[in-house]
Scaffold this motif. Structure first.
Motif, PDB file in Angstrom:
ATOM      1  N   ASP A   1       0.821  -1.223   0.000  1.00 14.24           N
ATOM      2  CA  ASP A   1       0.000   0.000   0.000  1.00 14.24           C
ATOM      3  C   ASP A   1       0.854   1.272   0.000  1.00 14.24           C
ATOM      4  N   LEU A   2       1.989   1.241  -0.658  1.00 12.09           N
ATOM      5  CA  LEU A   2       2.895   2.388  -0.696  1.00 12.09           C
ATOM      6  C   LEU A   2       2.236   3.605  -1.330  1.00 12.09           C
ATOM      7  N   ASN A   3       1.536   3.416  -2.435  1.00 11.78           N
ATOM      8  CA  ASN A   3       0.909   4.539  -3.128  1.00 11.78           C
ATOM      9  C   ASN A   3      -0.146   5.202  -2.241  1.00 11.78           C
ATOM     10  N   GLU A   4      -0.933   4.405  -1.510  1.00 18.60           N
ATOM     11  CA  GLU A   4      -1.959   4.964  -0.630  1.00 18.60           C
ATOM     12  C   GLU A   4      -1.322   5.757   0.513  1.00 18.60           C
ATOM     13  N   ARG A   5      -0.243   5.222   1.076  1.00 19.89           N
ATOM     14  CA  ARG A   5       0.461   5.928   2.151  1.00 19.89           C
ATOM     15  C   ARG A   5       1.050   7.244   1.630  1.00 19.89           C
ATOM     16  N   PHE A   6       1.595   7.189   0.417  1.00 20.09           N
ATOM     17  CA  PHE A   6       2.167   8.383  -0.210  1.00 20.09           C
ATOM     18  C   PHE A   6       1.090   9.459  -0.397  1.00 20.09           C
ATOM     19  N   LEU A   7      -0.070   9.066  -0.911  1.00 21.85           N
ATOM     20  CA  LEU A   7      -1.158  10.027  -1.129  1.00 21.85           C
ATOM     21  C   LEU A   7      -1.697  10.563   0.196  1.00 21.85           C
ATOM     22  N   GLU A   8      -1.644   9.754   1.244  1.00 17.19           N
ATOM     23  CA  GLU A   8      -2.073  10.197   2.580  1.00 17.19           C
ATOM     24  C   GLU A   8      -1.164  11.321   3.086  1.00 17.19           C
TER      25      GLU A   8
ATOM     26  N   THR B   1       7.139   3.654   6.963  1.00 17.91           N
ATOM     27  CA  THR B   1       7.451   3.249   5.592  1.00 17.91           C
ATOM     28  C   THR B   1       8.751   3.938   5.215  1.00 17.91           C
ATOM     29  N   ILE B   2       9.795   3.161   5.002  1.00 16.94           N
ATOM     30  CA  ILE B   2      11.106   3.741   4.708  1.00 16.94           C
ATOM     31  C   ILE B   2      11.352   3.668   3.203  1.00 16.94           C
ATOM     32  N   VAL B   3      11.484   4.838   2.587  1.00 15.27           N
ATOM     33  CA  VAL B   3      11.785   4.946   1.158  1.00 15.27           C
ATOM     34  C   VAL B   3      12.820   6.044   0.968  1.00 15.27           C
ATOM     35  N   SER B   4      13.385   6.108  -0.226  1.00 12.65           N
ATOM     36  CA  SER B   4      14.363   7.143  -0.547  1.00 12.65           C
ATOM     37  C   SER B   4      13.692   8.262  -1.342  1.00 12.65           C
ATOM     38  N   THR B   5      14.444   9.327  -1.557  1.00 12.60           N
ATOM     39  CA  THR B   5      13.902  10.434  -2.347  1.00 12.60           C
ATOM     40  C   THR B   5      13.704  10.021  -3.808  1.00 12.60           C
ATOM     41  N   THR B   6      14.482   9.057  -4.274  1.00 12.02           N
ATOM     42  CA  THR B   6      14.311   8.555  -5.640  1.00 12.02           C
ATOM     43  C   THR B   6      12.946   7.907  -5.793  1.00 12.02           C
ATOM     44  N   VAL B   7      12.529   7.125  -4.802  1.00 10.16           N
ATOM     45  CA  VAL B   7      11.207   6.491  -4.829  1.00 10.16           C
ATOM     46  C   VAL B   7      10.121   7.565  -4.789  1.00 10.16           C
ATOM     47  N   VAL B   8      10.338   8.620  -3.990  1.00  7.90           N
ATOM     48  CA  VAL B   8       9.370   9.717  -3.904  1.00  7.90           C
ATOM     49  C   VAL B   8       9.224  10.394  -5.261  1.00  7.90           C
TER      50      VAL B   8
ATOM     51  N   HIS C   1      10.981  16.745  -1.387  1.00  7.54           N
ATOM     52  CA  HIS C   1      11.102  15.290  -1.437  1.00  7.54           C
ATOM     53  C   HIS C   1      11.486  14.733  -0.066  1.00  7.54           C
ATOM     54  N   GLN C   2      12.387  15.415   0.625  1.00  8.00           N
ATOM     55  CA  GLN C   2      12.832  14.951   1.940  1.00  8.00           C
ATOM     56  C   GLN C   2      11.696  15.022   2.950  1.00  8.00           C
ATOM     57  N   GLN C   3      10.852  16.038   2.882  1.00  4.25           N
ATOM     58  CA  GLN C   3       9.716  16.139   3.793  1.00  4.25           C
ATOM     59  C   GLN C   3       8.720  14.998   3.551  1.00  4.25           C
ATOM     60  N   ILE C   4       8.555  14.604   2.304  1.00  3.67           N
ATOM     61  CA  ILE C   4       7.673  13.479   1.991  1.00  3.67           C
ATOM     62  C   ILE C   4       8.270  12.185   2.544  1.00  3.67           C
ATOM     63  N   VAL C   5       9.587  12.017   2.414  1.00  4.18           N
ATOM     64  CA  VAL C   5      10.261  10.845   2.980  1.00  4.18           C
ATOM     65  C   VAL C   5      10.029  10.797   4.486  1.00  4.18           C
ATOM     66  N   GLU C   6      10.162  11.943   5.163  1.00  2.00           N
ATOM     67  CA  GLU C   6       9.953  11.999   6.615  1.00  2.00           C
ATOM     68  C   GLU C   6       8.499  11.681   6.966  1.00  2.00           C
ATOM     69  N   GLY C   7       7.553  12.159   6.171  1.00  2.00           N
ATOM     70  CA  GLY C   7       6.141  11.859   6.394  1.00  2.00           C
ATOM     71  C   GLY C   7       5.853  10.372   6.256  1.00  2.00           C
ATOM     72  N   LEU C   8       6.477   9.733   5.269  1.00  2.00           N
ATOM     73  CA  LEU C   8       6.310   8.285   5.101  1.00  2.00           C
ATOM     74  C   LEU C   8       6.995   7.523   6.236  1.00  2.00           C
ATOM     75  N   LYS C   9       8.129   8.062   6.700  1.00  2.00           N
ATOM     76  CA  LYS C   9       8.842   7.417   7.807  1.00  2.00           C
ATOM     77  C   LYS C   9       7.981   7.442   9.070  1.00  2.00           C
ATOM     78  N   ALA C  10       7.190   8.506   9.259  1.00  2.00           N
ATOM     79  CA  ALA C  10       6.282   8.588  10.404  1.00  2.00           C
ATOM     80  C   ALA C  10       5.217   7.487  10.329  1.00  2.00           C
ATOM     81  N   GLN C  11       4.920   7.023   9.112  1.00  2.00           N
ATOM     82  CA  GLN C  11       3.966   5.923   8.923  1.00  2.00           C
ATOM     83  C   GLN C  11       4.680   4.570   8.888  1.00  2.00           C
TER      84      GLN C  11
END
Length: 157
Positions: free
Chosen positions: A89-96, A130-137, A118-128
């Protein structure tokens, strides 16, 4: 010693210019030409493992069309799997994460952007968790139709 230093240097130069599959088969042909002790000798001068040469000999003796005319060197499916396939559910978490930080052009629904880096989005996903890189973002932004927004200078006349 089977070959002169000059011939050995030419063989090595040619061997280095081949693809992985062709290197294996070339080494196998040279080893078969020499007969007894050929595999060890060719393995030493070309820097190839003996098992690789044995595999090449097996391929040459097999003579089946698929192995001789094969275009791929390696089997498909190798390499690291994408984060999309690892996290269901990475896409759903990203949209959240972007839900409260999305803006767009009122005239076109296709044009939307976010004020998060991009880094703020990574941090937002990390709070959920979900660990991803800025490339994935970056890939997720593109996949979901987000565009870069740049401030443009306006000319005053």
């Amino acid at each position: 010693m089977y070959y002169s230093d000059e011939i050995t240097a030419l063989m090595l130069q040619h061997h280095q210019s081949l693809s992985e599959k062709d290197k294996r088969r070339y080494a196998a042909i040279e080893a078969v030409k020499l007969g007894r002790g050929g595999i060890i000798y060719i393995a030493r001068i070309l820097g190839v493992d003996r098992n690789t040469i044995a595999k090449g000999i097996k391929e040459l003796k097999n003579k089946s069309e698929p192995t001789l005319n094969q275009q791929r060197i390696r089997r498909p499916g190798g390499g690291r799997k994408t984060r999309d396939s690892q996290i269901a559910d990475l896409n759903e978490r990203f949209l959240e994460v972007l839900k409260n930080h999305t803006a767009g052009d009122p005239m076109s629904e296709k044009i939307k952007w976010t004020n998060l880096t991009h880094q703020q989005i990574v941090e937002g996903l990390k709070a959920q968790e979900t660990i991803v890189s800025t490339t994935v973002v970056k890939k997720l932004l593109k996949k979901n139709g987000y565009v870069k927004r740049k401030a443009q200078k306006q000319q005053t006349t």
